[in-house]
Design a protein around this motif. Structure first.
Motif, PDB file in Angstrom:
ATOM      1  N   ASP A 188      53.035   4.348  31.379  1.00 28.08           N
ATOM      2  CA  ASP A 188      53.486   4.639  32.745  1.00 28.08           C
ATOM      3  C   ASP A 188      52.769   5.856  33.321  1.00 28.08           C
ATOM      4  N   ALA A 189      52.562   6.889  32.476  1.00 26.80           N
ATOM      5  CA  ALA A 189      51.881   8.091  32.970  1.00 26.80           C
ATOM      6  C   ALA A 189      50.416   7.814  33.272  1.00 26.80           C
ATOM      7  N   ALA A 190      49.771   6.984  32.456  1.00 26.12           N
ATOM      8  CA  ALA A 190      48.348   6.714  32.650  1.00 26.12           C
ATOM      9  C   ALA A 190      48.098   5.772  33.824  1.00 26.12           C
ATOM     10  N   MET A 191      49.060   4.884  34.118  1.00 28.70           N
ATOM     11  CA  MET A 191      48.853   3.891  35.168  1.00 28.70           C
ATOM     12  C   MET A 191      49.152   4.428  36.563  1.00 28.70           C
ATOM     13  N   GLU A 192      49.370   5.734  36.694  1.00 23.36           N
ATOM     14  CA  GLU A 192      49.609   6.293  38.022  1.00 23.36           C
ATOM     15  C   GLU A 192      48.372   6.185  38.913  1.00 23.36           C
ATOM     16  N   THR A 193      47.212   6.029  38.287  1.00 24.19           N
ATOM     17  CA  THR A 193      45.980   5.846  39.070  1.00 24.19           C
ATOM     18  C   THR A 193      45.855   4.433  39.621  1.00 24.19           C
ATOM     19  N   ASP A 194      46.812   3.555  39.270  1.00 24.25           N
ATOM     20  CA  ASP A 194      46.877   2.179  39.760  1.00 24.25           C
ATOM     21  C   ASP A 194      45.589   1.403  39.487  1.00 24.25           C
ATOM     22  N   PRO A 195      45.262   1.187  38.154  1.00 26.13           N
ATOM     23  CA  PRO A 195      44.079   0.374  37.826  1.00 26.13           C
ATOM     24  C   PRO A 195      44.360  -1.101  38.103  1.00 26.13           C
ATOM     25  N   PRO A 196      43.378  -1.950  37.957  1.00 22.37           N
ATOM     26  CA  PRO A 196      43.590  -3.385  38.189  1.00 22.37           C
ATOM     27  C   PRO A 196      44.674  -3.951  37.253  1.00 22.37           C
ATOM     28  N   GLU A 197      45.320  -4.998  37.737  1.00 22.55           N
ATOM     29  CA  GLU A 197      46.420  -5.611  36.961  1.00 22.55           C
ATOM     30  C   GLU A 197      45.921  -6.169  35.629  1.00 22.55           C
ATOM     31  N   LEU A 198      44.703  -6.694  35.637  1.00 18.77           N
ATOM     32  CA  LEU A 198      44.155  -7.223  34.383  1.00 18.77           C
ATOM     33  C   LEU A 198      44.014  -6.115  33.346  1.00 18.77           C
ATOM     34  N   VAL A 199      43.610  -4.932  33.781  1.00 16.63           N
ATOM     35  CA  VAL A 199      43.478  -3.803  32.860  1.00 16.63           C
ATOM     36  C   VAL A 199      44.849  -3.420  32.313  1.00 16.63           C
ATOM     37  N   GLN A 200      45.848  -3.439  33.188  1.00 22.98           N
ATOM     38  CA  GLN A 200      47.197  -3.095  32.738  1.00 22.98           C
ATOM     39  C   GLN A 200      47.727  -4.113  31.711  1.00 22.98           C
ATOM     40  N   LEU A 201      47.509  -5.408  31.989  1.00 25.39           N
ATOM     41  CA  LEU A 201      47.962  -6.431  31.039  1.00 25.39           C
ATOM     42  C   LEU A 201      47.213  -6.305  29.713  1.00 25.39           C
ATOM     43  N   LEU A 202      45.895  -6.045  29.792  1.00 25.52           N
ATOM     44  CA  LEU A 202      45.123  -5.865  28.559  1.00 25.52           C
ATOM     45  C   LEU A 202      45.624  -4.667  27.776  1.00 25.52           C
ATOM     46  N   ASP A 203      45.950  -3.584  28.503  1.00 25.89           N
ATOM     47  CA  ASP A 203      46.461  -2.382  27.836  1.00 25.89           C
ATOM     48  C   ASP A 203      47.771  -2.685  27.127  1.00 25.89           C
ATOM     49  N   LEU A 204      48.690  -3.367  27.789  1.00 23.65           N
ATOM     50  CA  LEU A 204      49.985  -3.680  27.170  1.00 23.65           C
ATOM     51  C   LEU A 204      49.822  -4.625  25.979  1.00 23.65           C
ATOM     52  N   GLY A 205      48.919  -5.615  26.104  1.00 23.75           N
ATOM     53  CA  GLY A 205      48.731  -6.558  25.002  1.00 23.75           C
ATOM     54  C   GLY A 205      48.150  -5.890  23.764  1.00 23.75           C
ATOM     55  N   VAL A 206      47.116  -5.076  23.964  1.00 22.17           N
ATOM     56  CA  VAL A 206      46.500  -4.392  22.824  1.00 22.17           C
ATOM     57  C   VAL A 206      47.471  -3.364  22.239  1.00 22.17           C
ATOM     58  N   GLY A 207      48.225  -2.683  23.121  1.00 23.96           N
ATOM     59  CA  GLY A 207      49.209  -1.712  22.621  1.00 23.96           C
ATOM     60  C   GLY A 207      50.287  -2.379  21.784  1.00 23.96           C
ATOM     61  N   LEU A 208      50.713  -3.588  22.212  1.00 27.04           N
ATOM     62  CA  LEU A 208      51.716  -4.305  21.419  1.00 27.04           C
ATOM     63  C   LEU A 208      51.159  -4.689  20.052  1.00 27.04           C
ATOM     64  N   LEU A 209      49.904  -5.136  20.019  1.00 28.76           N
ATOM     65  CA  LEU A 209      49.287  -5.464  18.737  1.00 28.76           C
ATOM     66  C   LEU A 209      49.181  -4.222  17.841  1.00 28.76           C
ATOM     67  N   ALA A 210      48.894  -3.081  18.447  1.00 32.04           N
ATOM     68  CA  ALA A 210      48.820  -1.846  17.668  1.00 32.04           C
ATOM     69  C   ALA A 210      50.183  -1.498  17.065  1.00 32.04           C
ATOM     70  N   CYS A 211      51.240  -1.703  17.835  1.00 35.68           N
ATOM     71  CA  CYS A 211      52.592  -1.446  17.292  1.00 35.68           C
ATOM     72  C   CYS A 211      52.956  -2.436  16.198  1.00 35.68           C
ATOM     73  N   VAL A 212      52.563  -3.697  16.381  1.00 37.76           N
ATOM     74  CA  VAL A 212      52.848  -4.703  15.345  1.00 37.76           C
ATOM     75  C   VAL A 212      52.096  -4.384  14.054  1.00 37.76           C
ATOM     76  N   SER A 213      50.910  -3.814  14.189  1.00 33.01           N
ATOM     77  CA  SER A 213      50.126  -3.494  12.986  1.00 33.01           C
ATOM     78  C   SER A 213      50.803  -2.440  12.108  1.00 33.01           C
ATOM     79  N   LEU A 214      51.791  -1.741  12.669  1.00 30.13           N
ATOM     80  CA  LEU A 214      52.494  -0.731  11.871  1.00 30.13           C
ATOM     81  C   LEU A 214      53.226  -1.333  10.679  1.00 30.13           C
ATOM     82  N   TRP A 215      53.525  -2.614  10.719  1.00 29.72           N
ATOM     83  CA  TRP A 215      54.202  -3.245   9.582  1.00 29.72           C
ATOM     84  C   TRP A 215      53.298  -3.301   8.348  1.00 29.72           C
ATOM     85  N   TRP A 216      52.012  -3.106   8.520  1.00 27.12           N
ATOM     86  CA  TRP A 216      51.074  -3.087   7.390  1.00 27.12           C
ATOM     87  C   TRP A 216      50.537  -1.678   7.104  1.00 27.12           C
ATOM     88  N   ARG A 217      51.182  -0.667   7.705  1.00 31.52           N
ATOM     89  CA  ARG A 217      50.688   0.700   7.552  1.00 31.52           C
ATOM     90  C   ARG A 217      50.809   1.200   6.121  1.00 31.52           C
TER      91      ARG A 217
END
Length: 425
Positions: free
Chosen positions: A64-93
């Motif tokens: 939310d803090a980083a998206m204040e610059t209002d980047p394209p929606e595709l960038v926001q969706l890509l950011d959320l998707g990759v971030g979710l994968l990063a959180c899921v990877s914690l199960w193998w940490r």
């Protein structure tokens, strides 16, 4: 996040049964990960779930803090998707903490929602890896944070302050993980010491039991071998002379009965010592000393042995210590028993010399049988061959020394020297 002993879950109920030498203080799960999947306990599942939820919360806040610059929606969706994968990877940490930490650090340069996963992985590496590895990972994440603020500058904070906060935050998380690791190492070290103390205590108890069994075995050998050898001699005389006068038969039978009764009494006393709880105030039983030596010689003479006692002890009637006197009695008893077993019919000389301050010397000598004058009435009494070995151990425990063997004159001699301290004024 729990500390794992390599190859075994930390909550395993079999851990107390491990030998102390098999425990490892190093809470490093890398070896376990190489051998296969590290099994999670219930506590591990709870901690992993909390870490996953915290990573999502921090990632969404940073997004939310980083998206204040209002980047394209595709960038926001890509950011959320990759971030979710990063959180899921914690199960193998737990299996690949360093690899995931480096990968997420590179991803977090341009993905704001991966910040939560990055924080959790920095902490995980600090807990489960050595400080050198943790420092390298922390440096990589600090650099990634500096690059992130170049891409997504904070409008309300100067870059230099954002950089300082990033470095400070990574350092605090790393130091916190190292503190947790040090505490776990201390706990494992204390646990290992406790296991070692328990193991040593068990070994001491087992050794005490072993020594007590050896002591009782020596008592049974010393006492029963003497009595049973007397029984064998008298029974052999009856077998050899079945036509002996009635009075001689009655006398021999009475001696056999008395010897058997005394053997049972001695055995009862020894077993009583075995069953009764040990106490430092209660003396070991039986407790023969040199005062009972005349009775021992009389029993041997009644069995047909020719025993001569030469008492040359000095000290004006002073008695040696009870341990020394008892050991001297056992030396004479074992020697007379061996003569009845292996050299029947030979004369025996018992010589006692010494005094306070000079030690007590006990010597038992008998002539080796060479060409007996007549047939042996009964076969030789069998023996275990360990009597002199046990006697040597007894003498050594009393602080003395034992010698035995054939002299140049052809006699078999058993000689023991025992300490007899001088009487202080």
């Amino acid at each position: 996040m729990t500390t794992q002993v390599p190859g075994r879950a930390a909550s395993s109920p079999e851990l107390p049964a491990l030998l102390p030498g098999m425990l490892r203080v190093e809470p490093d799960t890398e070896d376990a990960a190489r051998r296969g999947r590290v099994r999670r306990s219930v506590r591990d599942w709870i901690v992993d779930t909390l870490c996953f939820l915290i990573a999502i919360f921090i990632g969404l806040s940073n997004f939310d803090a980083a998206m204040e610059t209002d980047p394209p929606e595709l960038v926001q969706l890509l950011d959320l998707g990759v971030g979710l994968l990063a959180c899921v990877s914690l199960w193998w940490r737990r299996r690949w903490p360093v690899q995931l930490a480096i990968a997420i650090a590179l991803v977090s340069i341009g993905i704001a929602s991966a910040a939560g996963a990055a924080i959790v992985l920095v902490f995980t590496v600090a807990v489960h890896r050595r400080w050198q590895v943790a420092a390298v990972v922390a440096g990589v994440h600090a650099c990634a944070g500096l690059l992130f603020y170049r891409i997504y500058p904070d409008p309300g904070l100067a870059y230099r302050w954002a950089a300082l906060l990033t470095i400070f935050g990574v350092a605090v998380i790393t130091l916190w993980g190292m503190l947790v690791r040090s505490r776990r190492q201390l706990v494992l070290s204390l646990r290992e010491r406790a296991y070692q103390a328990e193991s040593e205590a068990a070994l001491r108890v087992e050794r005490a039991r072993h020594l007590e069994r050896e002591r009782i075995a020596r008592e049974m050998h010393d006492v029963l071998a003497h009595r049973i050898s007397l029984l064998s001699v008298h029974a052999g005389a009856l077998e050899y002379r079945p036509d002996a006068p009635r009075e001689d038969v009655a006398t021999a039978a009475g001696v056999i009965r008395a010897s058997a009764h005394q053997a049972l009494q001695d055995l009862r006393e020894i077993i009583g010592v075995l069953r009764a709880p040990s106490s430092g105030d209660d003396p070991d039983r039986p407790q023969p000393t040199l005062a009972q030596l005349p009775a021992l010689v009389d029993e041997s003479r009644q069995a047909g042995m020719r025993v001569t006692v030469v008492d040359e002890l000095a000290g004006d009637g002073a008695e040696p210590p009870s341990v020394v006197a008892r050991c001297a009695y056992r030396v004479v008893q074992e020697a007379l028993t061996n003569v009845r077993k292996h050299a029947r019919g030979t004369g025996v000389i018992v010589n006692l010399t010494g005094g306070p301050g000079g030690g007590l010397s006990v010597e038992v000598r008998n002539r080796m049988p060479v060409g007996s004058a007549g047939p042996v009435p009964v076969p030789e009494i069998p023996g275990t061959g360990t009597g002199l070995i046990g006697l040597a151990e007894r003498v050594e425990l009393a602080g003395g020394s034992l010698e035995h063997g054939i002299t140049p004159d052809g006699d078999f001699r058993v000689r023991a020297w025992l300490p007899w301290p001088s009487v202080s004024g």
